[in-house]
Motif scaffolding. Structure first.
Motif, PDB file in Angstrom:
ATOM      1  N   THR A  93     -84.694  15.312  19.115  1.00 26.55           N
ATOM      2  CA  THR A  93     -85.052  14.021  18.520  1.00 26.55           C
ATOM      3  C   THR A  93     -84.611  12.910  19.461  1.00 26.55           C
ATOM      4  OG1 THR A  93     -84.753  14.879  16.276  1.00 26.55           O
ATOM      5  CG2 THR A  93     -84.766  12.482  16.542  1.00 26.55           C
ATOM      6  N   ALA A  94     -85.529  12.014  19.768  1.00 23.13           N
ATOM      7  CA  ALA A  94     -85.181  10.838  20.584  1.00 23.13           C
ATOM      8  C   ALA A  94     -84.654   9.749  19.672  1.00 23.13           C
ATOM      9  CB  ALA A  94     -86.400  10.349  21.355  1.00 23.13           C
ATOM     10  N   ILE A  95     -83.538   9.151  20.064  1.00 25.30           N
ATOM     11  CA  ILE A  95     -82.950   8.086  19.245  1.00 25.30           C
ATOM     12  C   ILE A  95     -83.565   6.736  19.591  1.00 25.30           C
ATOM     13  CG2 ILE A  95     -80.824   6.823  18.748  1.00 25.30           C
ATOM     14  CD1 ILE A  95     -79.291   9.395  19.037  1.00 25.30           C
ATOM     15  N   VAL A  96     -83.626   6.406  20.866  1.00 26.25           N
ATOM     16  CA  VAL A  96     -84.187   5.113  21.283  1.00 26.25           C
ATOM     17  C   VAL A  96     -85.695   5.270  21.503  1.00 26.25           C
ATOM     18  CG1 VAL A  96     -84.080   3.247  22.963  1.00 26.25           C
ATOM     19  CG2 VAL A  96     -82.016   4.547  22.414  1.00 26.25           C
ATOM     20  N   PRO A  97     -86.539   4.463  20.840  1.00 29.97           N
ATOM     21  CA  PRO A  97     -87.988   4.548  21.055  1.00 29.97           C
ATOM     22  C   PRO A  97     -88.359   4.290  22.506  1.00 29.97           C
ATOM     23  CG  PRO A  97     -87.473   3.209  19.114  1.00 29.97           C
ATOM     24  CD  PRO A  97     -86.183   3.463  19.823  1.00 29.97           C
ATOM     25  N   SER A  98     -89.398   4.956  22.980  1.00 30.93           N
ATOM     26  CA  SER A  98     -89.753   4.880  24.401  1.00 30.93           C
ATOM     27  C   SER A  98     -90.177   3.488  24.840  1.00 30.93           C
ATOM     28  CB  SER A  98     -90.873   5.874  24.709  1.00 30.93           C
ATOM     29  OG  SER A  98     -92.012   5.595  23.918  1.00 30.93           O
ATOM     30  N   GLY A  99     -90.671   2.666  23.927  1.00 32.46           N
ATOM     31  CA  GLY A  99     -91.138   1.340  24.303  1.00 32.46           C
ATOM     32  C   GLY A  99     -90.076   0.263  24.242  1.00 32.46           C
ATOM     33  N   HIS A 146     -81.197  -3.247  24.163  1.00 34.05           N
ATOM     34  CA  HIS A 146     -81.493  -4.084  22.996  1.00 34.05           C
ATOM     35  C   HIS A 146     -81.577  -3.274  21.712  1.00 34.05           C
ATOM     36  CE1 HIS A 146     -83.450  -7.351  25.737  1.00 34.05           C
ATOM     37  NE2 HIS A 146     -82.134  -7.390  25.747  1.00 34.05           N
ATOM     38  N   PHE A 147     -81.198  -2.000  21.782  1.00 29.85           N
ATOM     39  CA  PHE A 147     -81.359  -1.110  20.637  1.00 29.85           C
ATOM     40  C   PHE A 147     -80.098  -1.078  19.786  1.00 29.85           C
ATOM     41  CE2 PHE A 147     -81.014   3.139  18.716  1.00 29.85           C
ATOM     42  CZ  PHE A 147     -82.178   3.166  17.986  1.00 29.85           C
ATOM     43  N   ASP A 148     -80.283  -1.073  18.470  1.00 34.57           N
ATOM     44  CA  ASP A 148     -79.168  -0.946  17.532  1.00 34.57           C
ATOM     45  C   ASP A 148     -79.360   0.313  16.698  1.00 34.57           C
ATOM     46  OD1 ASP A 148     -77.796  -3.331  18.221  1.00 34.57           O
ATOM     47  OD2 ASP A 148     -79.257  -4.493  17.058  1.00 34.57           O
ATOM     48  N   LEU A 149     -78.309   1.075  16.541  1.00 37.53           N
ATOM     49  CA  LEU A 149     -78.381   2.275  15.716  1.00 37.53           C
ATOM     50  C   LEU A 149     -78.595   1.924  14.254  1.00 37.53           C
ATOM     51  CD1 LEU A 149     -75.505   4.526  17.098  1.00 37.53           C
ATOM     52  CD2 LEU A 149     -77.938   5.000  17.208  1.00 37.53           C
ATOM     53  N   SER A 150     -79.417   2.723  13.585  1.00 33.03           N
ATOM     54  CA  SER A 150     -79.627   2.576  12.143  1.00 33.03           C
ATOM     55  C   SER A 150     -78.815   3.650  11.423  1.00 33.03           C
ATOM     56  CB  SER A 150     -81.108   2.754  11.822  1.00 33.03           C
ATOM     57  OG  SER A 150     -81.502   4.109  12.030  1.00 33.03           O
ATOM     58  N   PRO A 151     -78.645   3.529  10.107  1.00 29.21           N
ATOM     59  CA  PRO A 151     -77.959   4.591   9.359  1.00 29.21           C
ATOM     60  C   PRO A 151     -78.629   5.958   9.543  1.00 29.21           C
ATOM     61  CG  PRO A 151     -78.113   2.614   8.027  1.00 29.21           C
ATOM     62  CD  PRO A 151     -78.928   2.354   9.267  1.00 29.21           C
ATOM     63  N   HIS A 152     -79.962   5.955   9.679  1.00 24.70           N
ATOM     64  CA  HIS A 152     -80.682   7.208   9.918  1.00 24.70           C
ATOM     65  C   HIS A 152     -80.261   7.828  11.248  1.00 24.70           C
ATOM     66  CE1 HIS A 152     -83.891  10.157  10.105  1.00 24.70           C
ATOM     67  NE2 HIS A 152     -84.262   9.664  11.279  1.00 24.70           N
ATOM     68  N   ASP A 153     -80.102   7.000  12.269  1.00 25.13           N
ATOM     69  CA  ASP A 153     -79.688   7.502  13.579  1.00 25.13           C
ATOM     70  C   ASP A 153     -78.284   8.101  13.515  1.00 25.13           C
ATOM     71  OD1 ASP A 153     -82.085   6.601  14.789  1.00 25.13           O
ATOM     72  OD2 ASP A 153     -81.236   4.589  14.980  1.00 25.13           O
ATOM     73  N   VAL A 154     -77.412   7.470  12.752  1.00 26.30           N
ATOM     74  CA  VAL A 154     -76.046   7.977  12.613  1.00 26.30           C
ATOM     75  C   VAL A 154     -76.063   9.354  11.951  1.00 26.30           C
ATOM     76  CG1 VAL A 154     -73.808   7.596  11.516  1.00 26.30           C
ATOM     77  CG2 VAL A 154     -75.041   5.677  12.545  1.00 26.30           C
ATOM     78  N   LYS A 155     -76.947   9.539  10.971  1.00 27.13           N
ATOM     79  CA  LYS A 155     -77.059  10.847  10.313  1.00 27.13           C
ATOM     80  C   LYS A 155     -77.553  11.911  11.297  1.00 27.13           C
ATOM     81  CE  LYS A 155     -77.817   9.123   5.611  1.00 27.13           C
ATOM     82  NZ  LYS A 155     -78.767   9.044   4.463  1.00 27.13           N
ATOM     83  N   LEU A 156     -78.471  11.507  12.179  1.00 31.74           N
ATOM     84  CA  LEU A 156     -78.941  12.445  13.197  1.00 31.74           C
ATOM     85  C   LEU A 156     -77.793  12.906  14.086  1.00 31.74           C
ATOM     86  CD1 LEU A 156     -82.301  10.785  14.362  1.00 31.74           C
ATOM     87  CD2 LEU A 156     -82.052  12.867  13.014  1.00 31.74           C
ATOM     88  N   LEU A 157     -76.941  11.960  14.488  1.00 30.06           N
ATOM     89  CA  LEU A 157     -75.802  12.294  15.336  1.00 30.06           C
ATOM     90  C   LEU A 157     -74.811  13.192  14.610  1.00 30.06           C
ATOM     91  CD1 LEU A 157     -75.134   8.837  17.046  1.00 30.06           C
ATOM     92  CD2 LEU A 157     -76.084  10.882  18.127  1.00 30.06           C
ATOM     93  N   GLU A 158     -74.663  12.977  13.316  1.00 28.79           N
ATOM     94  CA  GLU A 158     -73.715  13.779  12.553  1.00 28.79           C
ATOM     95  C   GLU A 158     -74.168  15.229  12.418  1.00 28.79           C
ATOM     96  OE1 GLU A 158     -73.345  11.531   8.965  1.00 28.79           O
ATOM     97  OE2 GLU A 158     -71.595  10.406   9.699  1.00 28.79           O
ATOM     98  N   ARG A 159     -75.489  15.462  12.542  1.00 33.07           N
ATOM     99  CA  ARG A 159     -76.022  16.823  12.418  1.00 33.07           C
ATOM    100  C   ARG A 159     -76.248  17.487  13.776  1.00 33.07           C
ATOM    101  NH1 ARG A 159     -79.751  14.402   8.696  1.00 33.07           N
ATOM    102  NH2 ARG A 159     -81.420  14.728  10.201  1.00 33.07           N
ATOM    103  N   ALA A 160     -76.124  16.730  14.856  1.00 30.88           N
ATOM    104  CA  ALA A 160     -76.494  17.239  16.175  1.00 30.88           C
ATOM    105  C   ALA A 160     -75.415  18.136  16.773  1.00 30.88           C
ATOM    106  CB  ALA A 160     -76.779  16.078  17.125  1.00 30.88           C
ATOM    107  N   CYS A 161     -75.865  19.076  17.601  1.00 30.75           N
ATOM    108  CA  CYS A 161     -74.939  19.894  18.394  1.00 30.75           C
ATOM    109  C   CYS A 161     -74.625  19.220  19.716  1.00 30.75           C
ATOM    110  CB  CYS A 161     -75.558  21.268  18.676  1.00 30.75           C
ATOM    111  SG  CYS A 161     -75.951  22.235  17.210  1.00 30.75           S
ATOM    112  N   VAL A 162     -75.630  18.521  20.262  1.00 30.10           N
ATOM    113  CA  VAL A 162     -75.506  17.930  21.594  1.00 30.10           C
ATOM    114  C   VAL A 162     -76.192  16.563  21.597  1.00 30.10           C
ATOM    115  CG1 VAL A 162     -75.989  18.211  24.051  1.00 30.10           C
ATOM    116  CG2 VAL A 162     -75.662  20.236  22.611  1.00 30.10           C
TER     117      VAL A 162
END
Length: 235
Positions: free
Chosen positions: A16-22, A27-43
């Protein structure tokens, strides 16, 4: 990075890419959804440039102390094929050490990726060698200067993002462009295109917008598209 990991890992990894390609990573800020992705990630794999510092704070704060952080030690514009392949090799080496039982698959996929990039590079060189691009002078975003020079144009001046420039610097860029007979002004999509468009209009040059990150396309597709935009802008 998402495309690299998918190409090497195939169906053995979930990416899963966190920062959109465009978007500019700075200028990117993490959202609560992104934090959940990190909490489930292995790497989590990072480019390693300053714009990603927001991830370090997030990794310190999340309740996932087993997550591994991999930061690439590859400097320069990864849209340049040799640097792209250097990054691919680095990720492949790490995946092989992380999952040695899948090493054969990772190595085979890496070889296939290399073959595709080398073939695309050879095709581009064959396409551009008769165009005498070295005679074309360009002004471009500092984020694209390496790539533009790799394609073959003469980069006579670069500029930073709009918020980092003063009005006098913009005046100087326009002056240099007129003096040097610049034919192309080349922007970086992720940094915005207002400056390049304004300069191109002021001097009567072609305005080109390139991407530093593939947006839904494969790397080789994005590479060809960037080069084709430059070729069309030089005609």
């Amino acid at each position: 990075l998402e495309g690299m990991v998918m190409a090497i890992g195939g169906g053995l990894v979930e990416v899963t890419a966190i920062v959109p390609s465009g978007m500019c990573p700075g200028h990117f800020d993490l959202s609560p959804h992104d934090v959940k992705l990190l909490e489930r990630a292995c790497v989590v794999i990072l480019h390693g440039f300053e714009g990603e510092q927001f991830l370090n704070a997030a990794l310190d704060a999340i309740d996932n102390k087993s997550i591994q952080k991999v930061s690439l030690d590859v400097e320069g514009n990864l849209m340049i094929p040799s640097l792209y392949l250097k990054a691919v090799e680095a990720i492949s080496d790490w995946l092989c050490s992380y999952r040695p039982e899948r090493q054969d698959t990772f190595v085979q996929n890496t070889l296939g990726c290399r073959e595709q990039v080398v073939a695309a590079t050879n095709e581009i060189r064959e396409k551009t060698k008769a165009l005498r691009l070295e005679t074309v002078k360009a002004i471009c975003s500092s984020m694209q200067s390496e790539f533009v020079a790799w394609v073959g144009l003469e980069v006579v001046e670069t500029y930073d993002r709009q918020e980092d420039m003063s009005p006098q610097e913009l005046v100087n860029i326009v002056k240099t462009a007129k003096q040097q007979g610049v034919r192309c002004v080349i922007d970086n999509l992720q940094s915005g295109s207002d400056i390049g468009r304004q300069v191109a209009e002021d001097i009567g040059a072609r305005h080109i917008v390139l991407t530093n990150f593939p947006a839904g396309d494969s790397y080789t597709d994005a590479l060809h598209e960037n080069v084709n935009k430059i070729i069309r802008g030089c005609r």
